[in-house]
Design an enzyme around this catalytic site. Structure first.
Site, PDB file in Angstrom:
ATOM      1  CE1 TYR A 215      38.306  26.373  49.457  1.00  0.00           C
ATOM      2  CE2 TYR A 215      37.433  25.104  47.599  1.00  0.00           C
ATOM      3  CZ  TYR A 215      38.330  25.243  48.660  1.00  0.00           C
ATOM      4  OH  TYR A 215      39.245  24.240  48.905  1.00  0.00           O
TER       5      TYR A 215
ATOM      6  CE  LYS B 275      41.344  27.047  48.268  1.00  0.00           C
ATOM      7  NZ  LYS B 275      42.518  27.201  49.153  1.00  0.00           N
TER       8      LYS B 275
END
Length: 261
Positions: free
Chosen positions: A152, A156
């Protein structure tokens, strides 16, 4: 701040931040084009907030590029070209590298990063036709440093680079691209965790200089500013909306200068 006459496309619209975004932009007069893979999306779009503006919605997985193309074709037919895209959808399922597998890595990078590219690709031609537009990503402070959730976080971080690339290449078309980096946000996910551990939010709170975590409306307000004419000269920016988390280590500061704080 008015967005009357503009279509705002919001991914992950049925989630905590997504719902705040839909309500915020609808209150400012925007037409809302909502996308989410959750079957709860139609019920949310039928709530009172949506009855005074034009809306359209599609239940789709934005990690599927064909589904994204079909979804935006449907939304454009219903509401016209997208003037503002909010790449909000995101998720994390594997909090540590040790628990991350090659399959889960690919799944999370695709769902968080590739999906943002698919959606941007789907709206750029329409924004050119409109004479401009705004693409705003919902990133995370995880994109700035290691805070767990490695796939994740890598996605990002990639969204920051994607945002900068869009800003550089499409500024000549009056298309701006920015990214908001929230800290911990008070979404239903954290309510579930708090039910299991009532102290979890208090534990988190001590790391934030403002003494609280972020509310979904905080994120929506920042996004609306970046999408507005008030931010007409702002593009390529990564804006933390994190109650001060990235300003420094407040816990360490208190330890070192306890007598002053």
């Amino acid at each position: 701040m008015s967005f009357a006459g503009k279509t705002v496309a919001i991914t992950g619209a049925a989630g905590g931040i997504g719902q705040a975004l839909c309500r915020h932009f609808a209150a400012a007069g925007a037409s809302i084009a909502a996308i989410d893979k959750s079957e709860s999306l139609p019920a949310f779009m039928a709530e009172d907030w949506a009855k005074h503006v034009k809306t359209a919605h599609v239940v789709a997985d934005i990690g599927d590029r064909a589904a994204v193309a079909a979804a935006f074709a449907q939304l454009t037919k219903a509401l016209g070209p997208t003037a503002i895209l909010v790449n909000n959808a995101g998720f994390s399922s594997h909090p540590t590298f040790a628990r991350t597998t090659p399959e889960s890595w690919n799944h999370e990078v695709n769902g968080n990063l590739n999906s943002a590219y698919y959606c941007a690709h789907a709206v750029l031609d329409g924004m050119k036709q409109l004479g401009g537009g705004s693409i705003i990503a919902i990133g995370s402070v995880n994109g700035l440093g290691a805070l767990g959730d490695p796939a994740y976080s890598a996605a990002k971080a990639g969204m920051i680079s994607l945002t900068q690339s869009l800003a550089l290449e499409y500024g000549r078309f009056n298309i701006r691209a920015n990214i908001v980096l929230p800290g911990t946000v008070r979404t239903p996910l954290w309510k579930v965790r708090a039910a299991k551990d009532p102290a979890v939010l208090e534990t988190l709170r001590k790391w934030y200089p403002l003494g609280r975590i972020v509310d979904p409306e905080d994120v929506a307000a920042a996004v609306a500013f970046l999408a507005s004419d008030a931010a007409a000269a702002i593009t390529g920016v990564a804006l933390p909306v994190d109650c001060g988390l990235t300003a420094g280590n407040i816990v360490m500061t208190r330890e070192l200068t306890l007598e002053d704080l």
